[in-house]
Design a protein around this motif. Sequence first.
Motif, PDB file in Angstrom:
ATOM      1  N   ASP A 191       0.825  -1.207   0.000  1.00 21.78           N
ATOM      2  CA  ASP A 191       0.000   0.000   0.000  1.00 21.78           C
ATOM      3  C   ASP A 191       0.859   1.257   0.000  1.00 21.78           C
ATOM      4  O   ASP A 191       0.508   2.261  -0.630  1.00 21.78           O
ATOM      5  N   THR A 192       2.015   1.215   0.681  1.00 19.65           N
ATOM      6  CA  THR A 192       2.926   2.364   0.661  1.00 19.65           C
ATOM      7  C   THR A 192       3.545   2.527  -0.717  1.00 19.65           C
ATOM      8  O   THR A 192       3.685   3.650  -1.220  1.00 19.65           O
ATOM      9  N   MET A 217       3.279   5.783  -3.166  1.00 21.44           N
ATOM     10  CA  MET A 217       4.449   6.437  -3.756  1.00 21.44           C
ATOM     11  C   MET A 217       4.294   6.553  -5.261  1.00 21.44           C
ATOM     12  O   MET A 217       4.572   7.604  -5.857  1.00 21.44           O
ATOM     13  N   TYR A 218       3.841   5.485  -5.884  1.00 14.64           N
ATOM     14  CA  TYR A 218       3.679   5.479  -7.335  1.00 14.64           C
ATOM     15  C   TYR A 218       2.654   6.519  -7.777  1.00 14.64           C
ATOM     16  O   TYR A 218       2.773   7.121  -8.854  1.00 14.64           O
ATOM     17  N   GLU A 219       1.659   6.755  -6.947  1.00 14.19           N
ATOM     18  CA  GLU A 219       0.592   7.688  -7.285  1.00 14.19           C
ATOM     19  C   GLU A 219       0.893   9.124  -6.850  1.00 14.19           C
ATOM     20  O   GLU A 219       0.057  10.011  -6.972  1.00 14.19           O
ATOM     21  N   VAL A 228      12.913   7.867  -5.824  1.00 15.36           N
ATOM     22  CA  VAL A 228      13.298   8.265  -7.179  1.00 15.36           C
ATOM     23  C   VAL A 228      12.896   7.200  -8.192  1.00 15.36           C
ATOM     24  O   VAL A 228      12.307   7.495  -9.236  1.00 15.36           O
ATOM     25  N   LEU A 229      13.195   5.942  -7.879  1.00 16.08           N
ATOM     26  CA  LEU A 229      12.896   4.862  -8.826  1.00 16.08           C
ATOM     27  C   LEU A 229      11.401   4.663  -8.990  1.00 16.08           C
ATOM     28  O   LEU A 229      10.934   4.272 -10.071  1.00 16.08           O
ATOM     29  N   THR A 230      10.639   4.946  -7.943  1.00 20.21           N
ATOM     30  CA  THR A 230       9.194   4.742  -8.012  1.00 20.21           C
ATOM     31  C   THR A 230       8.480   5.920  -8.640  1.00 20.21           C
ATOM     32  O   THR A 230       7.758   5.777  -9.627  1.00 20.21           O
ATOM     33  N   SER A 231       8.668   7.104  -8.067  1.00 17.84           N
ATOM     34  CA  SER A 231       7.882   8.269  -8.502  1.00 17.84           C
ATOM     35  C   SER A 231       8.384   8.866  -9.800  1.00 17.84           C
ATOM     36  O   SER A 231       7.586   9.239 -10.665  1.00 17.84           O
ATOM     37  N   GLN A 232       9.697   8.950  -9.979  1.00 14.12           N
ATOM     38  CA  GLN A 232      10.233   9.560 -11.189  1.00 14.12           C
ATOM     39  C   GLN A 232      10.398   8.565 -12.326  1.00 14.12           C
ATOM     40  O   GLN A 232      10.100   8.882 -13.474  1.00 14.12           O
TER      41      GLN A 232
END
Length: 775
Positions: free
Chosen positions: A508-509, A513-515, A527-531
């Motif tokens: 869920d975290t 982060m992705y969203e 960085v790897l998730t959001s960007q």
Amino acid sequence: MIAELAVELQREAERANERRLLVLAGDRSRGIDAAYDAVAAVGVDDDAVSIVSEREGFRFEEHRPQAAGDLLGRTRAVVVLDCHDRFVPNALGAAAGAVDGGGLLVLLTPDLDRWSRLRDGFDESLAVPPYGLDDVTGRFRERLVGTLRRHPGVAIVDLGGRDAEPTIERDGLTDPPAATPRSTPVVPANAAFPDAAYAACLTADQARALRAFESLSTPGYAVVVESDRGRGKSSAAGLAAGALALAGVDVLVTAPAFRNAAEVFARARELVSRGDGGTFADAEDPEADDRTTQASDDRTTQASDDPTTLSTPAGGRVRFLPPAAAADAVTRPGGPGCVIVDEAAALPVRLLERLRSAPAVAFCTTVHGYEGAGRGFSVRFRERLDEGDHRVRDIRLHEPIRYAAGDPVEGWTFRALLLDARPAVDEAVAGASVADAAYCALAPDDLLADDHLLSETFGLLVAAHYRTEPTDLARLLDAPNLVVRALVADGHVVAVALLAREGRLPADTRRAMYEGERVRGNMVPDVLTSQLRDEDAAAPSGLRTVRIATHHAVRGTGFGSRLLDGIHDEFADAIDYFSVGYGATPRLLRFWRRAGYRSVHLSTTRNDSSGEYSAVMLRPVADAGAALLDRHAVAFRDRERDGLSDAHRDVDADVARGALRACPAPPAVDLTETAWRTVVGSAYGPGMYDTAPGAFRDLAIAALTDGGLDGLDAREERLLVRKVLQGHPWETVADDLGYVSTSACMRALGEAAKPLVERYGTAFARRERERFVDG
């Protein structure tokens, strides 16, 4: 009782031109009432009082703890710091720094015996996922309370419960002698700056600094002014900037933020508004004073609505630019005649190097900064400045302006926040060898119990980084995600690493982060998730090197690599990957690549303070880490094929080379026969690069990744970056890389294409090459 104590403290502070600290410990509401009583008792106007608090509705000037830095450069009679809802160490330093001589710093705290066990809003910022608030410790406040109870000049009042009578635990009185008058500044003989500038100086120290600044009217000079805060270095720099501008010089001022340079502009504006600057005598020619002329009485400052620019009728100006923009301006044609860098210790060495290329330059630095400082300036940059082309003048300001030397509040602040923390002295570690150093864990409890060990450890981290803040000390002692490892030789810390546990976050975290939700303390997974849009990037566990530092007396002798080896050995079975993020320079890229780390990201914008693009690198130790690296290293390599001609078009060629060298090479270079005809013809015959730039780009990426390609020297690799990947004009590339003409540059690219054909050419390409080689 509290009012009477406040009056006694304030009278003693006024007599000695010092400051006093009053701690009101206990119930918050009672503390606020007591603070109001204290302010009323000492007879200070409300407009000379500031309060730093999360709450609102006070009759005093208000600041939130996170914005307490706005107080720096200000002078206040009383500053009240509310430590209940959110105690931010940086705010403590800023609040103390704003109190004038004869003034009071008032702390509203919980009961001192319980404070270290309580958790507040700042502690929440340390509880980075997957850790919770219960995992945060209170060691920093435990140490802080100990300093409050031991240091002179600190009064402590226990407010007790709601119905209890307050009791004075310490009265804080020291019975000091009366203040010694300040030294008297004088106008030097044959001064080049106007008398009005020297008349505005408050101490002889300031006048000496101003005299040194006169050399900035002549290209080839550098001035270094160092002092603790409150000695007037920024004021002296401002008077110098105004005097230079009055004589027609374009003065560029830079600092970490404009508020850091506000004092420079205030003093410059005051001098310019007087209108009696005149022109300069030659500071190096005693006879030149006779040639000095005075400006007309009607000289006025040109009006400007921009607070960051001050112009004069003589055509001079004082203007502000952020550090990275200032470094760019220095290197452009028609750049400033002089650069003044305020708070230079808060800027990275590489950025200072670029600013050093100004015709004349001054570096003003706070030795022990309340809002963060680093000793990269004094330890590393000074050597390079002395070895450069500028003639350097050094000035150290000792005499405080706002309060007397030996002020107990300054001494307590240095101690409580470790502003004066230093690595071991050079002589103690200079003979240390890597083989004799012991790898060890420095547990927070051990650091808390040994103030000497804590000072050496924190001092080494300060010395290696361009900006270290009091808040970093609290993180070091209390944050549950941080660990410290070191090499110790003969009882002294010679190398230290601050490490952060990251990743292993629940689904869920990761989804949040992705969203778009920011998750604290997980820099690389974020960085790897959001960007980079990898929702599974935060599932593996990582250990990030936040900082790594080697004592400068043994730098370059293998201690940093040995420390990393110890870290890798200790944690390899407990995590999936190691990581690091830093401002990318060729030297650092080379160090981390040799340590087994590989590139996965280069930020698309420069860091405002460092002026560098930030690199992220991984070193896998388990299957999950290897899978993470595989998909992101390949994506980075493919992304840079086009990114170097877009967002990374101004990346230094050696930075691009270093980042790509730490990437896997593509499995093959797939070009059409038509593309190979052009490439082979460019290398061996009459072909032209411009007819197939995409083919050259694929070959350049292949050649520069995974260790580079034999047959290409460094200049040829830079040529591939600057022309092929970044797409700069031939004229620009030829000039940047030192080719005698654009034709020579074009021929060099043809020569550089030959090893590309030899390494990646297909059977068709080799047959095409033989047509020209055989001929």
